[in-house]
Design an enzyme around this catalytic site. Structure first.
Site, PDB file in Angstrom:
ATOM      1  N   ASP A  12       0.780  -1.252   0.000  1.00  0.00           N
ATOM      2  CA  ASP A  12       0.000   0.000   0.000  1.00  0.00           C
ATOM      3  C   ASP A  12       0.810   1.302   0.000  1.00  0.00           C
ATOM      4  O   ASP A  12       0.491   2.233   0.748  1.00  0.00           O
ATOM      5  CB  ASP A  12      -0.978   0.012   1.196  1.00  0.00           C
ATOM      6  CG  ASP A  12      -1.964  -1.147   1.178  1.00  0.00           C
ATOM      7  OD1 ASP A  12      -1.918  -1.964   0.241  1.00  0.00           O
ATOM      8  OD2 ASP A  12      -2.778  -1.238   2.113  1.00  0.00           O
ATOM      9  N   HIS A  52     -10.739   0.795  -2.630  1.00  0.00           N
ATOM     10  CA  HIS A  52     -12.106   0.784  -2.091  1.00  0.00           C
ATOM     11  C   HIS A  52     -13.088   1.449  -3.040  1.00  0.00           C
ATOM     12  O   HIS A  52     -12.786   2.505  -3.620  1.00  0.00           O
ATOM     13  CB  HIS A  52     -12.155   1.559  -0.765  1.00  0.00           C
ATOM     14  CG  HIS A  52     -11.289   0.992   0.315  1.00  0.00           C
ATOM     15  ND1 HIS A  52     -11.278  -0.327   0.670  1.00  0.00           N
ATOM     16  CD2 HIS A  52     -10.395   1.600   1.153  1.00  0.00           C
ATOM     17  CE1 HIS A  52     -10.433  -0.520   1.667  1.00  0.00           C
ATOM     18  NE2 HIS A  52      -9.865   0.629   1.963  1.00  0.00           N
ATOM     19  N   HIS A  85     -10.698   6.986   1.845  1.00  0.00           N
ATOM     20  CA  HIS A  85      -9.334   6.880   1.302  1.00  0.00           C
ATOM     21  C   HIS A  85      -9.289   5.818   0.214  1.00  0.00           C
ATOM     22  O   HIS A  85     -10.120   4.919   0.164  1.00  0.00           O
ATOM     23  CB  HIS A  85      -8.329   6.523   2.414  1.00  0.00           C
ATOM     24  CG  HIS A  85      -8.552   5.150   2.982  1.00  0.00           C
ATOM     25  ND1 HIS A  85      -9.521   4.877   3.913  1.00  0.00           N
ATOM     26  CD2 HIS A  85      -7.943   3.966   2.717  1.00  0.00           C
ATOM     27  CE1 HIS A  85      -9.513   3.591   4.215  1.00  0.00           C
ATOM     28  NE2 HIS A  85      -8.564   2.997   3.491  1.00  0.00           N
ATOM     29  N   LYS A 110      -7.060  -4.963  -3.081  1.00  0.00           N
ATOM     30  CA  LYS A 110      -7.801  -5.507  -1.940  1.00  0.00           C
ATOM     31  C   LYS A 110      -8.723  -4.438  -1.363  1.00  0.00           C
ATOM     32  O   LYS A 110      -8.500  -3.246  -1.585  1.00  0.00           O
ATOM     33  CB  LYS A 110      -6.829  -5.999  -0.866  1.00  0.00           C
ATOM     34  CG  LYS A 110      -5.958  -4.889  -0.307  1.00  0.00           C
ATOM     35  CD  LYS A 110      -4.977  -5.409   0.711  1.00  0.00           C
ATOM     36  CE  LYS A 110      -4.099  -4.314   1.265  1.00  0.00           C
ATOM     37  NZ  LYS A 110      -4.805  -3.284   2.038  1.00  0.00           N
ATOM     38  N   CYS A 155      -1.953  -2.812   7.685  1.00  0.00           N
ATOM     39  CA  CYS A 155      -1.885  -3.752   6.560  1.00  0.00           C
ATOM     40  C   CYS A 155      -0.601  -4.570   6.530  1.00  0.00           C
ATOM     41  O   CYS A 155      -0.628  -5.740   6.148  1.00  0.00           O
ATOM     42  CB  CYS A 155      -2.132  -3.003   5.253  1.00  0.00           C
ATOM     43  SG  CYS A 155      -3.831  -2.379   5.172  1.00  0.00           S
TER      44      CYS A 155
END
Ligand code: VGL
Ligand code: ZN
Length: 201
Positions: A12, A52, A85, A110, A155
């Site tokens: 990430d 997301h 986010h 993800k 994460c």
């Protein structure tokens, strides 16, 4: 050069987790160049990307009266609420512009289902829905994984613990990570690494 059996998993490193981003991790962008150099050493490189949909259930804005960093109970267990986010296709969801994404063999997205968050690159937060990363690494003959990126206490932690649980020899390199450190999360992460046999080098 590391052996074919060893993978680097870069978690990430996206604009929203760097300075000026929606969910800024202090010092996030400092790890970009060191991680670029580290990637050169590995034959197997995976990047994860938090991805997301708008109105994701982990966003505080979806829960009236709730603020970011508050904890709520979801059907799958406790969930920290976050500012909006890494919305699919947004600048915030893009990798840091200086990250050398061309080195990656696989980019694994993800957190793309609205009703469930996914901290780990292996499992969604219900701890039972796999992302497919385990199968990918297994089919490529990987036995050892090195995990770096953002954030160390979310994460990176979840990904490393899942890797260890799946039987990979697992190492986290904290120098190549930065943490959010909310409500003792960084201490919890360090304890979790020890409890699951994740080496911190
Ligand atoms: C992350 C919180 C929410 C992370 C992702 O990459 O650590 N943290 N979504
Ligand atoms: Zn997220």
């Amino acid at each position: 050069m590391r052996p074919q059996t060893e993978a680097l998993i870069v978690i990430d490193i996206q604009n929203d987790f760097c300075e000026g981003g929606a969910l800024e991790v202090p010092g996030g962008s400092e790890i970009v160049q060191p991680v670029n150099a580290l990637m050169q050493d590995f034959r197997v490189v995976v990047l994860s990307q938090d991805w997301h949909p708008a109105r994701h259930s982990s966003f505080a804005s979806e829960h009236p009266g709730k603020q970011p960093l508050e904890l709520i109970e979801m059907p799958y267990g406790p969930q920290v609420l976050w500012p909006d986010h890494c919305i699919q296709g947004s600048v915030g969801a893009a990798f840091h512009p200086d990250l050398d994404v061309d080195c990656a063999d696989l980019i694994l997205r993800k957190g793309f289902r609205r009703e469930i968050d996914s901290y780990s690159a292996f499992y969604e937060n219900d701890r039972t829905t796999p992302t497919g990363l385990h199968g990918y690494l297994r089919e490529r003959g990987v036995t050892r994984v090195v995990v770096v990126g953002l954030a160390l206490d979310f994460c990176v932690q979840y990904s490393a613990v899942d890797a260890a649980t799946h039987g990979f020899e697992t190492v986290v390199l904290p120098e190549f990570c930065r943490a959010i450190d909310v409500n003792g999360s960084l201490d919890d992460a360090r304890r979790d690494f020890v409890a699951h046999g994740v080496r911190q080098e």
